[in-house]
Design a protein around this motif. Structure first.
Motif, PDB file in Angstrom:
ATOM      1  N   ARG A 129       0.838  -1.203   0.000  1.00 39.89           N
ATOM      2  CA  ARG A 129       0.000   0.000   0.000  1.00 39.89           C
ATOM      3  C   ARG A 129       0.871   1.251   0.000  1.00 39.89           C
ATOM      4  O   ARG A 129       0.585   2.225  -0.697  1.00 39.89           O
ATOM      5  N   GLY A 130       1.963   1.218   0.765  1.00 36.17           N
ATOM      6  CA  GLY A 130       2.890   2.348   0.786  1.00 36.17           C
ATOM      7  C   GLY A 130       3.532   2.575  -0.567  1.00 36.17           C
ATOM      8  O   GLY A 130       3.697   3.727  -1.005  1.00 36.17           O
ATOM      9  N   GLU A 133       1.015   4.309  -2.829  1.00 38.78           N
ATOM     10  CA  GLU A 133       0.918   5.737  -2.523  1.00 38.78           C
ATOM     11  C   GLU A 133       2.147   6.487  -3.029  1.00 38.78           C
ATOM     12  O   GLU A 133       2.039   7.596  -3.567  1.00 38.78           O
ATOM     13  N   CYS A 137       2.385   9.628  -5.576  1.00 38.86           N
ATOM     14  CA  CYS A 137       3.130  10.833  -5.205  1.00 38.86           C
ATOM     15  C   CYS A 137       4.154  11.201  -6.286  1.00 38.86           C
ATOM     16  O   CYS A 137       4.250  12.368  -6.683  1.00 38.86           O
ATOM     17  N   ALA A 156       2.890  14.979  -2.051  1.00 34.69           N
ATOM     18  CA  ALA A 156       2.759  13.924  -1.040  1.00 34.69           C
ATOM     19  C   ALA A 156       1.406  14.011  -0.344  1.00 34.69           C
ATOM     20  O   ALA A 156       0.736  12.988  -0.143  1.00 34.69           O
ATOM     21  N   ASP A 157       0.991  15.230   0.014  1.00 38.83           N
ATOM     22  CA  ASP A 157      -0.308  15.395   0.668  1.00 38.83           C
ATOM     23  C   ASP A 157      -1.446  15.039  -0.284  1.00 38.83           C
ATOM     24  O   ASP A 157      -2.427  14.407   0.119  1.00 38.83           O
ATOM     25  N   ALA A 159      -1.321  12.941  -2.838  1.00 36.33           N
ATOM     26  CA  ALA A 159      -1.337  11.481  -3.010  1.00 36.33           C
ATOM     27  C   ALA A 159      -1.948  10.808  -1.791  1.00 36.33           C
ATOM     28  O   ALA A 159      -2.779   9.900  -1.923  1.00 36.33           O
ATOM     29  N   ARG A 160      -1.556  11.249  -0.601  1.00 32.26           N
ATOM     30  CA  ARG A 160      -2.082  10.665   0.640  1.00 32.26           C
ATOM     31  C   ARG A 160      -3.594  10.867   0.723  1.00 32.26           C
ATOM     32  O   ARG A 160      -4.340   9.955   1.092  1.00 32.26           O
ATOM     33  N   TYR A 161      -4.039  12.059   0.375  1.00 30.06           N
ATOM     34  CA  TYR A 161      -5.474  12.348   0.390  1.00 30.06           C
ATOM     35  C   TYR A 161      -6.232  11.424  -0.566  1.00 30.06           C
ATOM     36  O   TYR A 161      -7.219  10.780  -0.193  1.00 30.06           O
ATOM     37  N   VAL A 163      -5.350   8.559  -1.951  1.00 28.50           N
ATOM     38  CA  VAL A 163      -5.271   7.155  -1.553  1.00 28.50           C
ATOM     39  C   VAL A 163      -6.164   6.891  -0.341  1.00 28.50           C
ATOM     40  O   VAL A 163      -6.815   5.847  -0.249  1.00 28.50           O
ATOM     41  N   THR A 164      -6.232   7.832   0.581  1.00 28.13           N
ATOM     42  CA  THR A 164      -7.098   7.674   1.753  1.00 28.13           C
ATOM     43  C   THR A 164      -8.567   7.616   1.332  1.00 28.13           C
ATOM     44  O   THR A 164      -9.336   6.792   1.837  1.00 28.13           O
TER      45      THR A 164
END
Length: 195
Positions: A129-130, A133, A137, A156-157, A159-161, A163-164
């Motif tokens: 999963r990492g 993400e 990113c 990064a933010d 991509a994190r958003y 993926v979340t």
């Protein structure tokens, strides 16, 4: 040197069937009996063809990435960050609402309930999963460098958003959310995405 008996089953079909078992039941919930019954072979044949249960699970994860979740790789090749986000969300909805698939996402749910004895599986899924993400990113970093994202955007933010949201959609689908509900979530997520 004499050769062993040739396999009496199709490896690809066997992996597809094992994938279905793991997808429905998760790693820990899938028993060897479930797997051998689904594939149609006995335990010695399963071990000879795939190794231990964990090795079979990892092969099933590869099969998942190459098959049902191949849309991720395709989405990352889209020409703009916005098109990437749209393709990821659309592909997720298609995956989660396809009646041929179990509910939810194997990568999210495969090891959520694993105990200490299966910690290596949980860590492996977390690493996958990492990596997913990180790939999103990197694609958004490229979009920023190309001027496709606003100068203040944080890849990064973003991509994190994204993926979340996608992982949350998976949990919602596993709980019974349908296509229209997931599309509304995707529309809201796209409003929050720059570009």
């Amino acid at each position: 040197m004499p050769r062993g008996r040739p396999r009496a089953f199709d490896i690809d079909k066997a992996l597809d069937r094992a994938l279905g078992v793991f997808w429905r039941k998760g790693y820990e919930g899938a028993t060897l009996s479930d797997l051998t019954r689904a594939i149609g072979i006995n335990r010695p044949s399963l071990y000879a063809a795939f190794g231990k249960k964990e090795e079979l699970f990892r092969k099933a994860l590869d099969r998942y990435a190459e098959g049902p979740a191949a849309y991720v790789r395709e989405a990352l090749n889209k020409p703009t960050a916005r098109a990437v986000a749209e393709a990821l969300l659309r592909g997720t909805i298609d995956l989660l609402t396809d009646p041929r698939n179990p509910r939810g996402c194997l990568m999210v749910q495969g090891a959520l309930a694993c105990g200490a004895a299966t910690d290596s599986v949980r860590r492996h899924l977390a690493a996958r999963r990492g990596a997913s993400e990180a790939a999103v990113c990197r694609r958004f970093e490229r979009a920023l460098a190309d001027g496709d994202l606003p100068a203040g955007a944080n890849p990064a933010d973003l991509a994190r958003y994204l993926v979340t949201v996608i992982r949350g959609m998976s949990v919602q689908a596993a709980g019974g959310a349908g296509r229209k509900q997931l599309q509304r979530v995707a529309e809201l997520a796209l409003r929050a995405c720059p570009g």
